[in-house]
Design a protein around this motif. Structure first.
Motif, PDB file in Angstrom:
ATOM      1  N   UNK A  28      43.710  32.364 -31.568  1.00 43.81           N
ATOM      2  CA  UNK A  28      42.611  33.019 -30.666  1.00 43.81           C
ATOM      3  C   UNK A  28      41.257  32.914 -31.158  1.00 43.81           C
ATOM      4  N   UNK A  29      40.158  32.633 -30.146  1.00 42.98           N
ATOM      5  CA  UNK A  29      38.788  32.907 -30.524  1.00 42.98           C
ATOM      6  C   UNK A  29      38.465  34.201 -31.244  1.00 42.98           C
ATOM      7  N   UNK A  30      38.171  34.383 -32.079  1.00 42.65           N
ATOM      8  CA  UNK A  30      37.653  35.858 -32.419  1.00 42.65           C
ATOM      9  C   UNK A  30      36.532  35.994 -32.909  1.00 42.65           C
ATOM     10  N   UNK A  31      35.760  36.664 -32.316  1.00 46.98           N
ATOM     11  CA  UNK A  31      34.243  36.931 -32.254  1.00 46.98           C
ATOM     12  C   UNK A  31      33.596  35.593 -31.974  1.00 46.98           C
ATOM     13  N   UNK A  32      34.505  34.834 -30.969  1.00 47.77           N
ATOM     14  CA  UNK A  32      33.924  33.734 -30.642  1.00 47.77           C
ATOM     15  C   UNK A  32      33.880  32.364 -31.498  1.00 47.77           C
ATOM     16  N   UNK A  33      34.745  32.637 -32.577  1.00 49.79           N
ATOM     17  CA  UNK A  33      34.940  31.482 -33.692  1.00 49.79           C
ATOM     18  C   UNK A  33      36.333  31.303 -33.719  1.00 49.79           C
ATOM     19  N   UNK A  34      36.606  29.907 -33.947  1.00 48.84           N
ATOM     20  CA  UNK A  34      37.824  29.419 -34.580  1.00 48.84           C
ATOM     21  C   UNK A  34      37.686  28.666 -35.696  1.00 48.84           C
ATOM     22  N   UNK A  35      38.925  28.454 -36.533  1.00 47.96           N
ATOM     23  CA  UNK A  35      38.670  27.700 -37.585  1.00 47.96           C
ATOM     24  C   UNK A  35      38.601  26.217 -37.196  1.00 47.96           C
ATOM     25  N   UNK A  36      37.905  25.209 -37.873  1.00 47.39           N
ATOM     26  CA  UNK A  36      37.458  23.816 -37.405  1.00 47.39           C
ATOM     27  C   UNK A  36      38.712  23.182 -37.318  1.00 47.39           C
ATOM     28  N   UNK A  37      40.003  23.468 -38.057  1.00 45.20           N
ATOM     29  CA  UNK A  37      40.954  22.774 -37.528  1.00 45.20           C
ATOM     30  C   UNK A  37      42.381  23.807 -37.371  1.00 45.20           C
ATOM     31  N   UNK A  38      43.085  23.606 -36.517  1.00 40.55           N
ATOM     32  CA  UNK A  38      44.185  24.546 -35.963  1.00 40.55           C
ATOM     33  C   UNK A  38      44.995  24.023 -34.993  1.00 40.55           C
ATOM     34  N   UNK A  39      46.440  24.483 -34.888  1.00 32.73           N
ATOM     35  CA  UNK A  39      47.587  24.114 -34.048  1.00 32.73           C
ATOM     36  C   UNK A  39      47.956  25.149 -33.233  1.00 32.73           C
ATOM     37  N   UNK A  40      48.424  25.090 -32.084  1.00 32.37           N
ATOM     38  CA  UNK A  40      49.084  25.919 -31.064  1.00 32.37           C
ATOM     39  C   UNK A  40      50.595  26.331 -31.923  1.00 32.37           C
ATOM     40  N   UNK A  41      50.812  27.551 -32.043  1.00 30.83           N
ATOM     41  CA  UNK A  41      52.056  27.774 -32.872  1.00 30.83           C
ATOM     42  C   UNK A  41      53.331  27.227 -32.138  1.00 30.83           C
ATOM     43  N   UNK A  42      54.128  26.377 -32.908  1.00 32.36           N
ATOM     44  CA  UNK A  42      55.530  25.846 -32.749  1.00 32.36           C
ATOM     45  C   UNK A  42      56.490  26.454 -33.693  1.00 32.36           C
TER      46      UNK A  42
END
Length: 269
Positions: A28-42
């Motif tokens: 989820x974007x939290x306070x409009x911020x995401x990590x630079x690299x991430x994946x959808x949970x599988x």
């Protein structure tokens, strides 16, 4: 959806490139911020494959390589719920996670990378069974209440607004404690949030709260009980250039891990 600020958000705001390998909340974007690299949970992605993804990120060119990385394994939790905390299946899950962490450590050693590794769990696990169940039907009509969460933390309120009367009824049940929201013990930090309903309850360790007309209990382990219970304590192991070896720590609140990691990254918490 998260009113707090995860460390990867703090890091990104401070210019520290971050990567999250399935850490809860990181999609989820939290306070409009995401990590630079991430994946959808599988959930079907094996522990070894998750480690391999982290290694691929750490192999990126210097300008793209993350400085802060999270790596989440759900095996022990999943099998703890399904089979119970003392089961052979949990032991096998722990071995798989241990092997995945060992692969990470060996890879770092082979490349001469001195990383700070912090291994944590977010909760313990206690054995449950259908024989240790408290039924709300014994004191209240399900049509007269609204239930937001059932067990082992009960979040409930009266549809007619008479929560004092509902509290009196609920206190007749054994193996659980209930409070009006304002009276939840301060040590639990659970009496101010706008999503918390009028009444909060918690089952005794190893007991569950249910409706007699509800689905039968199939799980053999659960968490969410009072965090003062020894069974709810979580793992903390740290290793790396920032840590002294052979130091045993007394128990401390899990939320303190955030400040520790912020210090390691040299960013303001």
């Amino acid at each position: 959806w998260d009113e707090g600020e995860p460390l990867w958000v703090t890091a990104e705001k401070a210019g520290v490139r971050s990567a999250t390998m399935f850490w809860p909340g990181s999609e989820a974007p939290i306070h409009g911020v995401r990590p630079s690299l991430w994946l959808h949970f599988d959930q079907s992605k094996p522990a070894a494959a998750r480690t391999d993804q982290v290694l691929a990120w750490l192999d990126l060119p210097a300008g793209q390589r993350p400085k802060f990385v999270t790596l989440y394994f759900d095996d022990v939790d999943t099998f703890g719920h399904q089979y119970g905390p003392d089961s052979p299946e949990v032991n096998a899950a722990m071995a798989r996670v241990d092997a995945a962490l060992g692969r990470l450590a060996e890879w770092l050693k082979a490349r001469g990378i001195e990383a700070n590794l912090v291994v944590v769990a977010d909760h313990g696990m206690t054995a449950i069974s259908p024989e240790r169940t408290v039924y709300l039907d014994d004191v209240v009509d399900s049509a007269a209440v609204r239930v937001m969460a059932l067990s082992p933390v009960l979040l409930i309120q009266a549809r007619n607004g008479n929560n004092d009367a509902l509290l009196t009824r609920l206190r007749r049940l054994p193996h659980m404690r209930v409070w009006l929201k304002a009276d939840v013990p301060a040590r639990l930090h659970y009496n101010e949030g706008r999503r918390i309903p009028a009444i909060v309850g918690v089952a005794d360790d190893g007991w569950m709260i249910a409706w007699r007309h509800g689905r039968p209990l199939t799980m053999r382990g659960d968490h969410g009980f009072d965090n003062a219970n020894v069974s709810m304590r979580a793992l903390f192991v740290a290793h790396g250039p920032a840590f002294r070896s052979g130091v045993a720590l007394p128990a401390f609140p899990n939320v303190d891990v955030y400040d520790l990691l912020a210090k390691l990254l040299d960013i303001p918490p």
